[in-house]
Each structure stands twice: as C-alpha cells, then as structure tokens.
Design a protein around this motif. Sequence first.
Motif, mmCIF file in Angstrom:
data_model
loop_
_atom_site.group_PDB
_atom_site.id
_atom_site.type_symbol
_atom_site.label_atom_id
_atom_site.label_comp_id
_atom_site.label_asym_id
_atom_site.label_seq_id
_atom_site.Cartn_x
_atom_site.Cartn_y
_atom_site.Cartn_z
ATOM 1 N N GLY A 1 0.809 -1.210 0.000
ATOM 2 C CA GLY A 1 0.000 0.000 0.000
ATOM 3 C C GLY A 1 0.843 1.260 0.000
ATOM 4 N N ILE A 2 1.903 1.255 0.839
ATOM 5 C CA ILE A 2 2.777 2.434 0.932
ATOM 6 C C ILE A 2 3.498 2.684 -0.386
ATOM 7 C CG2 ILE A 2 4.848 3.354 2.038
ATOM 8 C CD1 ILE A 2 3.957 1.932 4.605
ATOM 9 N N PHE A 3 4.130 1.627 -0.923
ATOM 10 C CA PHE A 3 4.882 1.804 -2.174
ATOM 11 C C PHE A 3 3.954 2.083 -3.358
ATOM 12 C CE2 PHE A 3 8.334 -0.544 0.065
ATOM 13 C CZ PHE A 3 9.336 0.394 -0.119
ATOM 14 N N GLY A 4 2.735 1.515 -3.323
ATOM 15 C CA GLY A 4 1.789 1.781 -4.394
ATOM 16 C C GLY A 4 1.380 3.238 -4.451
ATOM 17 N N ILE A 5 1.084 3.805 -3.265
ATOM 18 C CA ILE A 5 0.720 5.230 -3.204
ATOM 19 C C ILE A 5 1.910 6.097 -3.607
ATOM 20 C CG2 ILE A 5 0.030 7.088 -1.643
ATOM 21 C CD1 ILE A 5 -1.527 4.971 -0.040
ATOM 22 N N TRP A 6 3.098 5.691 -3.111
ATOM 23 C CA TRP A 6 4.315 6.458 -3.437
ATOM 24 C C TRP A 6 4.562 6.459 -4.948
ATOM 25 C CZ3 TRP A 6 9.829 5.118 -1.166
ATOM 26 C CH2 TRP A 6 10.728 6.156 -1.478
ATOM 27 N N SER A 7 4.377 5.291 -5.590
ATOM 28 C CA SER A 7 4.586 5.194 -7.029
ATOM 29 C C SER A 7 3.588 6.042 -7.808
ATOM 30 C CB SER A 7 4.468 3.738 -7.485
ATOM 31 O OG SER A 7 5.453 2.936 -6.883
ATOM 32 N N ALA A 8 2.350 6.096 -7.294
ATOM 33 C CA ALA A 8 1.336 6.895 -7.979
ATOM 34 C C ALA A 8 1.653 8.384 -7.900
ATOM 35 C CB ALA A 8 -0.040 6.613 -7.380
ATOM 36 N N ILE A 9 2.232 8.812 -6.769
ATOM 37 C CA ILE A 9 2.552 10.228 -6.587
ATOM 38 C C ILE A 9 3.872 10.584 -7.271
ATOM 39 C CG2 ILE A 9 3.061 12.017 -4.871
ATOM 40 C CD1 ILE A 9 1.252 10.479 -2.929
ATOM 41 N N THR A 10 4.897 9.703 -7.031
ATOM 42 C CA THR A 10 6.236 9.949 -7.591
ATOM 43 C C THR A 10 6.712 8.704 -8.319
ATOM 44 O OG1 THR A 10 6.667 11.331 -5.657
ATOM 45 C CG2 THR A 10 8.554 10.796 -7.052
ATOM 46 N N PRO A 11 6.430 8.607 -9.621
ATOM 47 C CA PRO A 11 6.793 7.393 -10.373
ATOM 48 C C PRO A 11 8.277 7.318 -10.709
ATOM 49 C CG PRO A 11 5.732 8.977 -11.812
ATOM 50 C CD PRO A 11 5.672 9.577 -10.446
ATOM 51 N N THR A 12 9.081 7.105 -9.660
ATOM 52 C CA THR A 12 10.526 6.959 -9.844
ATOM 53 C C THR A 12 10.922 5.509 -9.604
ATOM 54 O OG1 THR A 12 10.918 7.564 -7.545
ATOM 55 C CG2 THR A 12 10.972 9.362 -9.160
ATOM 56 N N LEU B 1 8.910 2.218 -7.497
ATOM 57 C CA LEU B 1 8.501 1.161 -8.424
ATOM 58 C C LEU B 1 9.103 -0.185 -8.040
ATOM 59 C CD1 LEU B 1 8.687 3.038 -11.855
ATOM 60 C CD2 LEU B 1 6.641 2.251 -10.653
ATOM 61 N N LEU B 2 10.404 -0.167 -7.665
ATOM 62 C CA LEU B 2 11.044 -1.399 -7.199
ATOM 63 C C LEU B 2 10.416 -1.882 -5.887
ATOM 64 C CD1 LEU B 2 14.811 -0.653 -7.966
ATOM 65 C CD2 LEU B 2 13.296 -2.264 -9.163
ATOM 66 N N GLY B 3 10.097 -0.936 -5.026
ATOM 67 C CA GLY B 3 9.448 -1.291 -3.764
ATOM 68 C C GLY B 3 8.088 -1.917 -3.996
ATOM 69 N N THR B 4 7.346 -1.369 -4.962
ATOM 70 C CA THR B 4 6.035 -1.931 -5.291
ATOM 71 C C THR B 4 6.175 -3.345 -5.840
ATOM 72 O OG1 THR B 4 5.188 0.281 -5.798
ATOM 73 C CG2 THR B 4 3.940 -1.600 -6.647
ATOM 74 N N LEU B 5 7.179 -3.561 -6.684
ATOM 75 C CA LEU B 5 7.407 -4.890 -7.248
ATOM 76 C C LEU B 5 7.773 -5.908 -6.175
ATOM 77 C CD1 LEU B 5 7.726 -6.745 -9.696
ATOM 78 C CD2 LEU B 5 10.109 -5.939 -9.902
ATOM 79 N N ALA B 6 8.717 -5.495 -5.303
ATOM 80 C CA ALA B 6 9.163 -6.406 -4.239
ATOM 81 C C ALA B 6 8.029 -6.742 -3.275
ATOM 82 C CB ALA B 6 10.337 -5.785 -3.489
ATOM 83 N N SER B 7 7.260 -5.725 -2.901
ATOM 84 C CA SER B 7 6.161 -5.966 -1.964
ATOM 85 C C SER B 7 5.043 -6.772 -2.617
ATOM 86 C CB SER B 7 5.622 -4.642 -1.408
ATOM 87 O OG SER B 7 5.229 -3.771 -2.454
ATOM 88 N N SER B 8 4.875 -6.631 -3.946
ATOM 89 C CA SER B 8 3.878 -7.442 -4.662
ATOM 90 C C SER B 8 4.259 -8.922 -4.624
ATOM 91 C CB SER B 8 3.764 -6.972 -6.118
ATOM 92 O OG SER B 8 3.301 -5.643 -6.181
ATOM 93 N N ILE B 9 5.551 -9.194 -4.808
ATOM 94 C CA ILE B 9 6.029 -10.580 -4.725
ATOM 95 C C ILE B 9 5.810 -11.132 -3.306
ATOM 96 C CG2 ILE B 9 8.071 -12.056 -4.857
ATOM 97 C CD1 ILE B 9 9.138 -10.142 -7.021
#
Length: 406
Positions: free
Chosen positions: A116-127, A131-139
Amino acid sequence: MAFYLRKGLNFGLLRINFSKSGIGLSAGVTGARIGVNSQGRAYLHGGRHGLYYRKNIGSVNGGNFNSSPSTGHRLPDVELFTDTGLTYPLLSNQKRDLQLPPLEKVQSRLPLLLLGIFGIWSAITPTIIPLLGTLASSIAVFFWYKKKTEQKKLIQRFELLKDFGPSQQSKETWIAETKEFTQSNTSVLALHTAFCWLENQLSEGSVQEVKSTLGFLPIQPVELQKITTYIYQTIVDESLADHQLSTKEENLLKEIESKWEIPPHKIKEEASLIKQFQELRLIEEKELSETSFSRALVRGEQAYFEGKGKFLTRRILQSWQENKQRVKEIGFQIDLEGILRIGSRQIEIEDGRQNRSYPINQIENITLSLEDGVIELSLRNRKNPVILTSEDLITVAGIIQKLTFI
C-alpha cells in the motif's frame, strides 16, 4: 487464557486435585463459574466434557498476600510456588500438558502494508525506488497469500480427517488427502490427526497396534509416544472419576498399554495412583477402625488416627522486581509439627508444648492435592483454609472425609 484437561475427582466433600490449581470459593452453573482462589485472586472458569478454560480476572481486596494498602501505581504481581520439602507428594512427576504446534499460524500483514505504501508512493512519484518497492512488496504479498491459502486448506483437510474411524485410517487415505501440502505442513497435520484417530479408536472400542496402523504418518516415534501416553493418562483419570476401576475399564487400560506401547515407568506411575484410590475407596466403604491415643480420651471421644503430621501456612519466602513485575516466591512453612490425632470430635497436632485443634463439625470442604502432598480444609467462619500434611496422606484424607458424614 489457557486450555487444559481438568484433573480432579470428587469423593463427596473431598475434592482431589492433580495440579497446583488452588482452592477457594466459586459459584455458577454447569459449564461456567466465577470464583476466588486461595490466593485471593478472582477467576473465570468455563467448559464441559473434559475441555476447560480458566482466566484470572484480578485480585480481591484482602487476599492472603496483598494485605497492604495500595499506594500509587502498583507493579503487577507474579507468584512462583516453590517446594520447600515439607510435604509428602504422592505424584512424583507432574503430568505434562500436551502441546501440539498450531495448524494456523498468525501471519504478519506487513507485506500488505508495504504494498500500500509503495503503491501510493509510485502513484505520486513514479521513480525507480517506489517502483522497485512496489514490485518487491507485490512478490511478498503473492507468497503471503499463497501461504494463507495453504493454511486454510490445511484446516479444512483436518476437519475432514479428524472424524475418520479405524476402518478409514489407512496409508492410502493419508497420501491421497495430503499430497498437495508441503512437508512441514504435513508433519503438523499428522500430529493433530494422530491424536484424533487414537481417540476415535477408543470411542469405537477398537484399540489397534499403534505402529502398524499409524506408523505411516510422518511423526517422530518420540512425538507419537507423547500423544499415546497423554491420552492413556487421561483415560486413567477418567476411569477413576467414579472412585474405582471396573473390570471393563481395567481391561481397556491393559489393551492400551500393550498396543500403544506405553512406557513401563508411566504404567508404574498410573498403577500407583490407582492403588492409592483403591485405598481411599476402601476407607469410604468400610466402618472406621478405632485406635488409641497417647493421651487420655475425653468422655464420648473415639480415636481413629495417630501419627506424625504438620500444620502448614503459605508464606512469601522472598520477593523481587524483574522486568517491571513484582515477583513473589511462595512456599509452605511449618506452623506446628508433632503428633497428629484425628478423633470423632476434632483434628489436632501436639508438639509437646502446645496443642492446636479444629472441630470436625466445622469442616465444609476438603481438598487433597496429590502433587503438593497436602490436605486443605475449609472451615466454617474461617477465611483461610487449614493446610495439613502427613506421611499417611491418603489415610488421613479418607478418615476426615468419613467423619464429615458421620
């Protein structure tokens, strides 16, 4: 809140405890009681058919060990019982509770939170970092969900397996029902299933050779022996609930001892317990035999027992603070030691200089603790129980019990 199998038997007013569970006042209905134990602590107690729960719900003002007034914020109390070697316990080894690993383990929701944290962060700041955090947390969430799904299936499979009778308890059935699980989950499932299958054998009156019928389960022999021994000890306690063993119950125990390969030292312990209860039963059934006292009898008094004995008290042996808790070490201390006499009128101990006695007709409840080696007598209009110990513990308890009815 802890679950346990209750180990206690009743002989009229006489209550026999198999553990250090304290005595006190209680009230309620079948399956639910609330009371105060001998340490002045309130508790809630409930359950039926052998499975019970107990929860301490606080202290009562004026308890045995909390007589001083409260000042400010008091530290929580932890009481540790210490055997001071003054009693004569009849159970040399405390029966251990059987603890099986849980089928369902509590899983941290951290992967969901991070996603949730990395997803919101990626939506606000797509760096790259979010994005890597979202991928890792998705796994991590994928594996979290997979593990949770397997645990759910594990519980569902246990609900199916636990009711299988002796005719369904086969290697082929086990393999077919567990092939989709990991080795670690299969091992945990096997422990719970073995316990239920053994109980099902008993309920259907079909005790089988444990190695040939359950040897295919992925359980270490020592773990399987813990389960069989625990159930065997429980069956002994249940068989003694009516004060004696019937021929049918005795034959069942012998069959369990043989087919489940119960360790000889455990059989010896239970045989000793059975013999002690037989002695208590004989005292209950027969007329009391009169004896003589080393002192003169008063008019109308009958003598039933004379031997060595002690009146004891519970004391705080020492106390200290540890991990923000007040720890109290509790143990028995001698109040009076000498010649114990039980007559038709009173129980007394004389040490040559002083004599203390308690009237038989004032006794309202008797608790014999086989593990602690003491008899606790609740007397009318007396706050704390009288604690008594003797080398002839069973005989003394039986005579006192008999006299309360006379």
